[in-house]
Design an enzyme around this catalytic site. Structure first.
Site, short mmCIF file in Angstrom:
data_model
loop_
_atom_site.label_atom_id
_atom_site.label_comp_id
_atom_site.label_asym_id
_atom_site.label_seq_id
_atom_site.Cartn_x
_atom_site.Cartn_y
_atom_site.Cartn_z
N HIS A 14 0.76 -1.15 -0.10
CA HIS A 14 -0.04 -0.06 0.05
C HIS A 14 0.90 1.22 -0.01
CE1 HIS A 14 -3.21 -2.63 2.00
NE2 HIS A 14 -3.27 -2.51 0.55
N GLU A 17 1.22 3.67 3.17
CA GLU A 17 1.96 3.23 4.28
C GLU A 17 3.42 3.20 4.45
OE1 GLU A 17 -0.12 -0.63 4.99
OE2 GLU A 17 -1.97 0.38 4.48
N ARG A 56 -3.05 4.59 -1.46
CA ARG A 56 -3.02 3.06 -1.17
C ARG A 56 -2.56 2.30 -2.40
NH1 ARG A 56 -4.91 -0.31 3.04
NH2 ARG A 56 -6.01 -1.97 2.44
N ARG A 64 -5.53 -7.42 -2.58
CA ARG A 64 -6.58 -7.91 -2.93
C ARG A 64 -6.60 -8.79 -4.37
NH1 ARG A 64 -6.41 -6.71 1.63
NH2 ARG A 64 -8.04 -5.93 2.85
N GLU A 166 1.82 -5.38 10.97
CA GLU A 166 0.74 -4.24 10.88
C GLU A 166 1.15 -3.48 12.14
OE1 GLU A 166 -1.39 -2.43 9.00
OE2 GLU A 166 -2.38 -4.66 8.49
ZN LIG Z 1 -1.86 -1.75 4.24
#
Ligand SMILES: [Zn+2]
Length: 298
Positions: A14, A17, A56, A64, A166
């Site tokens: 992403h 991030e 993102r 996905r 994460e």
């Molecule tokens: Zn992410």
């Protein structure tokens, strides 16, 4: 346990991030990966265009795009769909990858601290969770091996096994020292663990440890036009991994109606008010607390 030699370390899945992107850049610049000289680690920033624009994704969420059918679907030609096929060639092919482990680095806007997300429950993940928890007692170990197979379309599924680091809370497109430090610390522990296992060294792992297990998702109330009718209660916001008892208020409508947790178990929320999930009106994911035993694997 089978030795793990080939590892992919992935940042920028992403593009907004920043911790994973900068950790990969920093470690490549400083040649940090040499510290684990028995491992063959390939570090890569995988969505450079999204990183450049600090978004993102460009067209679709890259994380996905890794369903088996999607990877085989040649009619899917969006930027991330093509990128996924390229990543699958480099680090896959999914189902037959030479990469034994993929570490995917992510940030969340939710207050999840340093969270190790594990897709399976096996000797490797259970002991890894114990090792990380022992060395980082404040870390949260989260198992999502019970997420349905059709949702297993994450990037990390291209390798034989994948884990997600994460870390949050961190706003999108912002880089904060504390978050970067936590990510670096957790990633170091993962690589140390693999190297120590490969060398049959003794590991400091507790007999058991507390972890969390995915249970369900909670969505915000929406009207028939798809407009939100409420928000996450201030009693829950920023309180990731803190217990919610049945009957406790979790959301509130704009007209002041309280929405309570209707389940029959003590739930532990994560991804509370996560910015990236605005389209799905996700309020939070819920988990149960579990105790993982390492005794059978040590
Ligand atoms: Zn992410």
């Amino acid at each position: 346990m089978k030795k793990i030699q080939r590892i992919a370390l992935i940042g920028g899945t992403h593009g907004n991030e920043l911790s994973g992107i900068y950790l990969v850049k920093k470690w490549l610049t400083q040649q940090t990966l040499k510290q684990w000289n028995s491992l063959d680690i390939t570090a890569r920033i995988v969505n450079p265009r999204a990183c450049e624009q600090s978004v993102r994704y460009i067209e679709t969420d890259l994380n996905r795009e890794f369903g088996v059918a999607d990877l085989a679907d040649m009619t899917k030609s969006g930027y991330e769909a093509l990128l996924a096929k390229k990543i699958n060639i480099e680090f896959g092919p999914k189902g037959n990858s030479p990469y034994e482990l993929l570490i995917d680095l992510h940030n969340t806007t939710s207050n999840m601290g340093a969270c190790l997300m594990l897709q399976r429950k096996n000797a490797f993940t259970i002991l890894l969770g114990g090792y990380v928890k022992h060395h980082m007692p404040h870390a949260n170990i989260y198992f999502q091996d019970n997420v349905p197979e059709e949702k297993q379309n994450f990037l990390l599924t291209v390798a034989q096994q994948g884990v997600t680091v994460e870390v949050g809370p961190q706003p999108n497109s912002v880089l904060q020292q504390e978050t970067l430090d936590l990510m670096e610390e957790m990633t170091r522990h993962i690589l140390d663990f693999v190297e120590l296992c490969n060398n049959d060294s003794s590991l400091e792992i507790p007999d058991e440890y507390d972890a969390f297990q995915y249970s369900e998702n909670l969505h915000l109330p929406v009207d028939d036009k798809g407009q939100r009718k409420g928000l996450v209660s201030c009693l829950i916001d920023q309180k990731d991994f803190q217990a919610i008892e049945p009957g406790q208020v979790v959301m509130e409508t704009f007209s002041g109606e309280k929405i309570t947790w209707q389940g029959d178990y003590t739930a532990y929320p994560l991804f509370v008010n996560e910015a990236a999930y605005h389209k799905s009106h996700s309020a939070m994911t819920l988990s149960r607390k579990i105790v993982m035993s390492c005794r059978d694997y040590k």
